[in-house]
Design a protein around this motif. Sequence first.
Motif: not given
Length: 242
Positions: A156-171
């Motif tokens: 999970f921490l790896t996924a958090y660290a490399f989470y793509p900025s265009h997929a963060v949601g808030k839409s």
Amino acid sequence: MLASSTAFGIYIVVSRDIAYNRLEDQYQFVMLLVALENIPSIFSVAAGGLGDVIGRRKLVLIGALSSLPLLLMGYLPVNLLPLLAGAFITLWTIGSPSVTGALLDATSSSGLQYSFYAMFGSIGWGIGGLLGGVLLGLGSKSIPFTVASIVILLGFLTAYAFYPSHAVGKSASFRDVGNGIQKVSWIFITITLLFMGVTMLYGSFAIKLRGIVGSPELFGLVYTALPAITGSIVRPFSGILS
């Protein structure tokens, strides 16, 4: 996916071995365990929508907290295992849709790419089951649960660290989430109940199988590793066909 599935493989083998060794109530114990593993799945629909409102990356951190109840399973009394399992699955269910959502965003919902993602899930499931049996053979349930908690935390921490900025949601809004849940609620409840029935049957089978094979190492091999080989081969082909 590889890390989560590896941790799950370890958890499944060790928890079923614990249930098998409760000779006085092994089937009742595994049924309670399976029920508390499946009930939290209701959070998956809400968690996916919640990520679209507040941001998916934040939910990944909540998923990382699933490592805590997984760790405690190795040190607290066995009677608490079902409750800890419920907490573990709940936190994992909140965080994991955000990881999958990032993949679908990054690949434009490609069936082929998702099939490779699922293939690594099968590989992790096999590795985890085999590893869980080997670690359990060392004589202490604390060792495999500790390893599983570290693996899922790092995932999970790896996924958090490399989470793509265009997929963060808030839409989306909370109203959008509520409308979405309402549309799929009956389908989701039906699938959840069916899956719970299958996993309860699978849990009973695990008790029988554990008694037949005679050791946690062989149990891990037969229960998870061999089916995982089939899954890792079939899933990429399903993606190609899609």
